[in-house]
Design a protein around this motif. Structure first.
Motif, mmCIF file in Angstrom:
data_model
loop_
_atom_site.group_PDB
_atom_site.id
_atom_site.type_symbol
_atom_site.label_atom_id
_atom_site.label_comp_id
_atom_site.label_asym_id
_atom_site.label_seq_id
_atom_site.Cartn_x
_atom_site.Cartn_y
_atom_site.Cartn_z
ATOM 1 N N PHE A 267 -68.048 -50.444 -133.572
ATOM 2 C CA PHE A 267 -68.047 -51.676 -134.377
ATOM 3 C C PHE A 267 -66.820 -52.536 -134.057
ATOM 4 O O PHE A 267 -66.917 -53.752 -133.928
ATOM 5 C CB PHE A 267 -68.066 -51.334 -135.873
ATOM 6 C CG PHE A 267 -69.458 -51.177 -136.421
ATOM 7 C CD1 PHE A 267 -70.312 -52.261 -136.497
ATOM 8 C CD2 PHE A 267 -69.916 -49.950 -136.861
ATOM 9 C CE1 PHE A 267 -71.608 -52.122 -137.001
ATOM 10 C CE2 PHE A 267 -71.203 -49.800 -137.363
ATOM 11 C CZ PHE A 267 -72.043 -50.889 -137.435
ATOM 12 N N ARG A 268 -65.680 -51.866 -133.929
ATOM 13 C CA ARG A 268 -64.449 -52.630 -133.647
ATOM 14 C C ARG A 268 -64.553 -53.331 -132.289
ATOM 15 O O ARG A 268 -64.283 -54.529 -132.174
ATOM 16 C CB ARG A 268 -63.251 -51.673 -133.664
ATOM 17 C CG ARG A 268 -61.910 -52.348 -133.417
ATOM 18 C CD ARG A 268 -60.761 -51.352 -133.564
ATOM 19 N NE ARG A 268 -60.837 -50.202 -132.677
ATOM 20 C CZ ARG A 268 -60.552 -50.232 -131.373
ATOM 21 N NH1 ARG A 268 -60.170 -51.365 -130.808
ATOM 22 N NH2 ARG A 268 -60.651 -49.146 -130.639
ATOM 23 N N LEU A 269 -65.021 -52.595 -131.276
ATOM 24 C CA LEU A 269 -65.061 -53.165 -129.922
ATOM 25 C C LEU A 269 -66.144 -54.238 -129.776
ATOM 26 O O LEU A 269 -65.976 -55.198 -129.022
ATOM 27 C CB LEU A 269 -65.307 -52.049 -128.895
ATOM 28 C CG LEU A 269 -64.146 -51.073 -128.707
ATOM 29 C CD1 LEU A 269 -64.583 -49.892 -127.840
ATOM 30 C CD2 LEU A 269 -62.954 -51.781 -128.066
ATOM 31 N N ALA A 270 -67.250 -54.062 -130.485
ATOM 32 C CA ALA A 270 -68.369 -55.008 -130.335
ATOM 33 C C ALA A 270 -68.285 -56.147 -131.352
ATOM 34 O O ALA A 270 -69.270 -56.862 -131.569
ATOM 35 C CB ALA A 270 -69.692 -54.268 -130.467
ATOM 36 N N GLY A 271 -67.131 -56.287 -131.953
ATOM 37 C CA GLY A 271 -66.911 -57.443 -132.829
ATOM 38 C C GLY A 271 -67.743 -57.424 -134.087
ATOM 39 O O GLY A 271 -68.022 -58.474 -134.668
ATOM 40 N N GLY A 272 -68.148 -56.240 -134.523
ATOM 41 C CA GLY A 272 -68.876 -56.126 -135.790
ATOM 42 C C GLY A 272 -70.358 -56.391 -135.690
ATOM 43 O O GLY A 272 -71.049 -56.447 -136.707
ATOM 44 N N MET A 273 -70.886 -56.561 -134.468
ATOM 45 C CA MET A 273 -72.337 -56.796 -134.346
ATOM 46 C C MET A 273 -73.123 -55.538 -134.752
ATOM 47 O O MET A 273 -72.568 -54.447 -134.820
ATOM 48 C CB MET A 273 -72.712 -57.212 -132.926
ATOM 49 C CG MET A 273 -72.605 -56.118 -131.898
ATOM 50 S SD MET A 273 -73.066 -56.703 -130.260
ATOM 51 C CE MET A 273 -74.677 -57.310 -130.598
ATOM 52 N N ALA A 274 -74.413 -55.710 -135.024
ATOM 53 C CA ALA A 274 -75.236 -54.580 -135.459
ATOM 54 C C ALA A 274 -75.314 -53.518 -134.362
ATOM 55 O O ALA A 274 -75.484 -53.844 -133.181
ATOM 56 C CB ALA A 274 -76.641 -55.071 -135.823
ATOM 57 N N LEU A 275 -75.169 -52.257 -134.774
ATOM 58 C CA LEU A 275 -75.200 -51.143 -133.816
ATOM 59 C C LEU A 275 -76.221 -50.097 -134.241
ATOM 60 O O LEU A 275 -76.490 -49.918 -135.431
ATOM 61 C CB LEU A 275 -73.825 -50.480 -133.729
ATOM 62 C CG LEU A 275 -72.676 -51.321 -133.172
ATOM 63 C CD1 LEU A 275 -71.380 -50.509 -133.184
ATOM 64 C CD2 LEU A 275 -72.973 -51.818 -131.753
ATOM 65 N N ASN A 276 -76.746 -49.435 -133.226
ATOM 66 C CA ASN A 276 -77.693 -48.345 -133.409
ATOM 67 C C ASN A 276 -77.146 -47.123 -132.692
ATOM 68 O O ASN A 276 -76.659 -47.217 -131.575
ATOM 69 C CB ASN A 276 -79.058 -48.765 -132.814
ATOM 70 C CG ASN A 276 -80.000 -47.604 -132.627
ATOM 71 O OD1 ASN A 276 -80.221 -47.157 -131.515
ATOM 72 N ND2 ASN A 276 -80.556 -47.115 -133.686
ATOM 73 N N GLY A 277 -77.194 -45.974 -133.334
ATOM 74 C CA GLY A 277 -76.717 -44.766 -132.661
ATOM 75 C C GLY A 277 -76.440 -43.675 -133.664
ATOM 76 O O GLY A 277 -76.864 -43.761 -134.820
ATOM 77 N N ASN A 278 -75.636 -42.768 -133.333
ATOM 78 C CA ASN A 278 -75.231 -42.363 -132.007
ATOM 79 C C ASN A 278 -75.316 -40.851 -131.885
ATOM 80 O O ASN A 278 -74.444 -40.227 -131.314
ATOM 81 C CB ASN A 278 -73.831 -42.903 -131.670
ATOM 82 C CG ASN A 278 -72.739 -42.225 -132.479
ATOM 83 O OD1 ASN A 278 -72.994 -41.573 -133.482
ATOM 84 N ND2 ASN A 278 -71.520 -42.331 -132.001
#
Lengths: 337, 228
Positions: A267-278
């Motif tokens: 989340f920190r590296l992707a600027g808070g965009m929605a993530l799926n995983g992991n």
């Protein structure tokens, strides 16, 4: 909330009733229905029936219109090796020295190779699910298709030694991704997932990702949006920490992070965009249901109060995964809420 | 005469950066100026390997960079070293430095194996490459025939795991349980040795080399032999 509402809500960063569960389940759904992988990858009805049946039983929040990683390469002319109970693989490269592609023609999703199989699966899934569940159609990214056309080793050397020739090949595979994706959107896909395993930092240096892959993904997703895709999703496996900061610029709504990327760091590296995983994909084969539950709870705990986390697997859930492990995963996600 | 450690740094840098033509030019220039060929191998090429190893240990493994460095190293060995020390090419690797490599049945991906082969050779191993889609019994047969100490089995996909699990019982049935079975490849590295019924699951080839030859990479003659 329906699965459709839940997923769209999470992707938009609004608060869903619970975190959606969206493991990357493809051929495993056929196995769990007692079908052969060869039938799954060759028949759109088998894809649709397997996807629908396993989701109905286990209760996760997504349906995938996807056969295997070689659909595009086959549609462009590669011969595949088919096994009864394994995914097909490209038999031999068809693009030789210097990435000469002048003789290749872009595929027609309604006619080329098994593209009609997957577009048919997409259409059937949309008919069955309507707007109750997101239909995610998957396409290969430019780098991976180029690697299949040339052979991975030859393509990587071309990229290093003759970047302009490699760029021309990538322009062609970018168009292939676009044409196939447009066909899938027309067949009813709500969401387009671009898989590009060869673009992972384990293979492609991050600087070359920024140069060759990122601008192409931007163009691809811009076009998918204009064609009507509601969700744009990138799935690149491995330790993607060095490329995640580029993701917010790709025009995507959602990215998969693999088990090598801790959720909070993602989340920190992707600027808070929605993530799926992991969840580690092989855990669905080797672990016990209780362990899978612990892993799922840990993922959700690591996501904290973020509303835009979608519980899933770091990459494809292996074909030989256990039914009870998938069930345990979904149950844990629902229990945490 | 050029014989100082500093003189070889540009060669190390060229190899690590994968600049194969520059590496050959620099190596040729060093040797023509009187730099000992064996020191070129020890202080140049094995130092480059050490640098790559350190990079991989820092979670920065990148296939393309390893391929380019390996190609540069091979170019120096083939175009500069082999012409000057041809006699050493004939030396045979002992059984404890022989490994059977192959991609297991059901998988036709070979690139990872090619990289492993290159780096095993660079570290003085005799490599018997069985190719792709190899039956478990063929790994066992080749290992016994060659008197190899190791079997290295590679796979990119998890569907091949049942075949990999067959190797160890076959070795035991043939009275060859002393042979170490090593598994590696994108999907396999998620598993533990018990899952695959092998002795070692390697994260990457450097991981294996650290296990098999803790003295690596200071093996001057072994390194040279590997390129024969």
């Amino acid at each position: 909330m329906t699965s459709y509402e839940r997923l769209l809500c999470a992707v938009a960063g609004q608060k869903p009733d619970r975190a959606p569960a969206a493991p990357e389940v493809f051929g495993v759904t056929a196995r769990l229905c007692g079908r052969r992988i060869r039938d799954y990858v060759s028949d759109g009805r088998v894809i649709a029936e397997s996807q629908t049946a396993v989701r109905a039983e286990l209760g996760y929040d997504i349906l995938f219109a996807f056969a295997d990683l070689s659909v595009e390469a086959e549609a462009l002319g590669c011969s595949l090796i088919f096994e009864d109970d394994a995914y097909p693989a490209v038999q031999a490269p068809i693009v030789r020295d210097k990435g000469d592609i002048a003789w290749l023609a872009l595929p027609d999703p309604s006619r080329s190779g098994r593209m009609p199989v997957v577009t048919e699966a997409c259409r059937l899934l949309r008919e069955a699910a309507g707007s109750e569940c997101v239909i995610a159609a998957c396409v290969m990214g430019p780098v991976s298709t180029a690697s299949q056309l040339m052979g991975l080793e030859a393509f990587l050397y071309l990229l290093a030694d003759r970047p302009l020739d490699a760029g021309r090949l990538l322009d062609f595979t970018e168009q292939t991704t676009l044409e196939y994706g447009k066909g899938l959107i027309a067949a009813g896909a709500h969401c387009l997932v671009v898989f590009d395993p060869i673009a992972s930092p384990a293979v492609l240096p991050p600087a070359l990702f920024a140069l060759h892959e990122a601008p192409r993904l931007m163009r691809i997703f811009e076009r998918f949006k204009s064609e009507g895709a509601l969700i744009s999703w990138v799935s690149i496996a491995g330790a993607t920490q060095k490329i995640l900061p580029l993701f917010p610029k790709l025009g995507i709504d959602l990215a998969t992070i693999d088990y090598e990327v801790p959720v909070a760091e993602g989340f920190r590296l992707a600027g808070g965009m929605a993530l799926n995983g992991n969840i580690k994909p092989f855990s669905f084969v080797s672990a016990q249901p209780g362990e899978i539950k612990q892993m799922a709870r840990a993922c959700l705990r690591d996501a904290g109060e973020r509303r835009n986390f979608i519980a899933g697997s770091g990459c494809e859930v292996p074909v030989e995964s256990g039914r009870e492990n998938l069930r345990a995963f979904v149950e844990a996600v629902k229990e945490v809420g | 005469m050029i014989n100082r450690e500093a003189d070889i740094h540009p060669l190390i840098e060229a190899v690590v950066n994968g600049e194969n033509q520059l590496a050959v030019t620099l190596a040729e220039r060093l040797v023509n100026s009187g730099f000992p060929v064996e020191r070129l191998i020890h202080d140049g090429l094995t130092a480059a390997l050490r640098s790559l190893d350190a990079k991989c240990s820092n979670e920065e493994f990148n296939l393309l960079e390893i391929m380019l460095s390996g190609r540069a190293m091979m170019a120096v060995m083939d175009q500069v070293v082999a012409r000057r020390l041809p006699a050493l090419e004939q030396v045979q690797a002992p059984p404890e430095r022989t490994i059977i490599l192959g991609t297991i049945k059901g998988d036709i991906h070979e690139l990872g194996k090619h990289i492993a082969k290159m780096l095993f050779k660079a570290n003085g191993f005799k490599v018997v490459d069985l190719g792709k889609d190899v039956r478990p019994e063929n790994f066992v047969k080749a290992a016994i025939e060659e008197g190899a100490a190791y079997i290295g089995v590679s796979s990119l996909i998890t569907l091949t795991i049942p075949c990999i699990r067959e190797i160890r019982p076959m070795l035991e049935a043939e009275g060859a349980k002393h042979i170490t079975v090593i598994a590696g490849g994108a999907a396999l590295q998620q598993a533990c040795p018990e899952d695959l019924n092998v002795d070692i699951v390697a994260k990457n080839v450097f991981d294996v080399l650290r296990c098999l030859c803790p003295e690596q990479p200071s093996q001057t003659r072994a390194s040279l032999r590997g390129f024969a």
